[in-house]
Write an enzyme that holds these catalytic residues in place. Structure first.
Site, short mmCIF file in Angstrom:
data_model
loop_
_atom_site.label_atom_id
_atom_site.label_comp_id
_atom_site.label_asym_id
_atom_site.label_seq_id
_atom_site.Cartn_x
_atom_site.Cartn_y
_atom_site.Cartn_z
N LYS A 11 0.71 -1.21 -0.02
CA LYS A 11 0.12 0.14 -0.12
C LYS A 11 1.03 1.29 -0.05
CE LYS A 11 -4.00 -2.12 2.28
NZ LYS A 11 -5.04 -1.97 3.43
N TYR A 51 -12.47 -1.91 -3.90
CA TYR A 51 -13.10 -1.87 -2.53
C TYR A 51 -14.66 -1.68 -2.61
CZ TYR A 51 -8.46 -2.02 -0.06
OH TYR A 51 -7.28 -2.28 0.29
N THR A 93 -5.36 -6.53 10.81
CA THR A 93 -5.77 -5.53 10.28
C THR A 93 -5.12 -4.13 10.85
OG1 THR A 93 -7.71 -6.62 9.31
CG2 THR A 93 -7.82 -4.06 9.16
N ASN A 114 -2.05 0.36 6.57
CA ASN A 114 -1.70 -0.76 7.22
C ASN A 114 -0.57 -1.69 6.39
OD1 ASN A 114 -3.78 -1.65 5.86
ND2 ASN A 114 -4.63 -2.71 7.37
N HIS A 117 -2.52 -5.31 1.71
CA HIS A 117 -3.48 -5.94 1.74
C HIS A 117 -3.35 -7.42 1.27
CE1 HIS A 117 -7.62 -7.22 -0.09
NE2 HIS A 117 -6.84 -7.75 -0.96
N GLU A 128 -9.74 -10.93 -7.57
CA GLU A 128 -8.91 -9.81 -7.40
C GLU A 128 -7.49 -9.74 -8.11
OE1 GLU A 128 -7.89 -9.65 -2.99
OE2 GLU A 128 -9.99 -9.14 -2.58
P1 DGT Z 1 -7.41 -6.01 3.54
O1 DGT Z 1 -6.44 -7.01 3.46
O2 DGT Z 1 -6.75 -4.72 3.18
O3 DGT Z 1 -8.83 -6.23 2.79
O4 DGT Z 1 -7.67 -5.71 4.94
P2 DGT Z 1 -8.28 -6.87 5.93
O5 DGT Z 1 -9.15 -7.83 5.39
O6 DGT Z 1 -7.41 -7.03 7.12
O7 DGT Z 1 -9.44 -5.69 6.61
P3 DGT Z 1 -10.92 -5.33 6.34
O8 DGT Z 1 -11.32 -6.19 5.34
O9 DGT Z 1 -11.89 -5.26 7.68
O10 DGT Z 1 -10.64 -3.60 5.92
C1 DGT Z 1 -10.25 -3.54 4.58
C2 DGT Z 1 -9.32 -2.35 4.64
O11 DGT Z 1 -10.07 -1.23 4.96
C3 DGT Z 1 -8.21 -2.40 5.75
O12 DGT Z 1 -7.06 -2.99 5.35
C4 DGT Z 1 -8.23 -1.15 6.10
C5 DGT Z 1 -9.20 -0.36 6.11
N1 DGT Z 1 -9.97 -0.37 7.27
C6 DGT Z 1 -10.55 -1.06 8.14
N2 DGT Z 1 -11.23 -0.65 9.16
C7 DGT Z 1 -10.76 0.61 9.00
C8 DGT Z 1 -10.99 1.85 9.76
O13 DGT Z 1 -11.56 1.61 10.69
N3 DGT Z 1 -10.56 3.02 9.49
C9 DGT Z 1 -9.80 3.22 8.09
N4 DGT Z 1 -9.36 4.37 8.00
N5 DGT Z 1 -9.45 2.24 7.34
C10 DGT Z 1 -9.98 0.90 7.81
#
Ligand code: DGT
Length: 140
Positions: A11, A51, A93, A114, A117, A128
């Site tokens: 990212k 997304y 995450t 973070n 992805h 994807e």
């Molecule tokens: P990924 O691999 O990027 O899809 O991430 P995951 O699967 O670990 O997490 P997910 O699907 O719950 O959320 C997708 C992305 O959205 C995450 O990597 C970063 C962002 N995100 C999630 N929760 C928050 C939040 O509370 N605030 C912000 N700014 N971004 C968030």
């Protein structure tokens, strides 16, 4: 365990800090092989399309703006049980919850910024991968 593929994004917070190699090294050391890789600057259409599953979430706008803010590196990773292996090395995450030795614990700045992805299932990995790569761009 079968050799499978997953999709990864390094990212903007990582490309900005010149961490493409450091992140890739951790993926490789976890047993994943980079079989496709390209550096792109995501368009709004790509970010919002990729997304789309999160479009009702409150952070959707912020997430898309972040993913468009700087270049990213999209990759196809191959290895035994690649989806799970990648999720394990990525870490939780939210970096505050990520285990020691994971990519997010080592490099992530916040739950949004973070670092990586990774696909969460083989079914989503196929979707994807096809979103960003033509079959001939993947060389196993
Ligand atoms: P990924 O691999 O990027 O899809 O991430 P995951 O699967 O670990 O997490 P997910 O699907 O719950 O959320 C997708 C992305 O959205 C995450 O990597 C970063 C962002 N995100 C999630 N929760 C928050 C939040 O509370 N605030 C912000 N700014 N971004 C968030």
């Amino acid at each position: 365990m079968a050799v499978t593929r997953t999709f990864s994004i390094i990212k903007p917070d990582a490309t900005r800090r010149n961490l493409t190699g450091a992140v890739t090294k951790m993926l490789e050391e976890a047993g994943l092989r980079v079989v496709a890789s390209k550096r792109i600057h995501m368009t709004r259409e790509q970010a919002e399309g990729f997304y789309a599953v999160h479009k009702e979430r409150p952070f959707f706008g912020e997430l898309c703006e972040f993913m468009m803010s700087e270049p990213v590196v999209v990759q196809v990773l191959e290895g035994e049980d690649a989806v799970t292996r990648n999720r394990d090395i990525m870490g939780a995450t939210n970096p505050a919850d990520a285990a020691e030795g994971t990519i997010r614990k080592t490099f992530a700045l916040s739950i949004g910024e973070n670092t990586v992805h990774g696909s969460d299932s083989e079914e989503n990995a196929a979707i994807e991968i096809a979103f960003f790569f033509k079959p001939e761009e993947i060389v196993g």
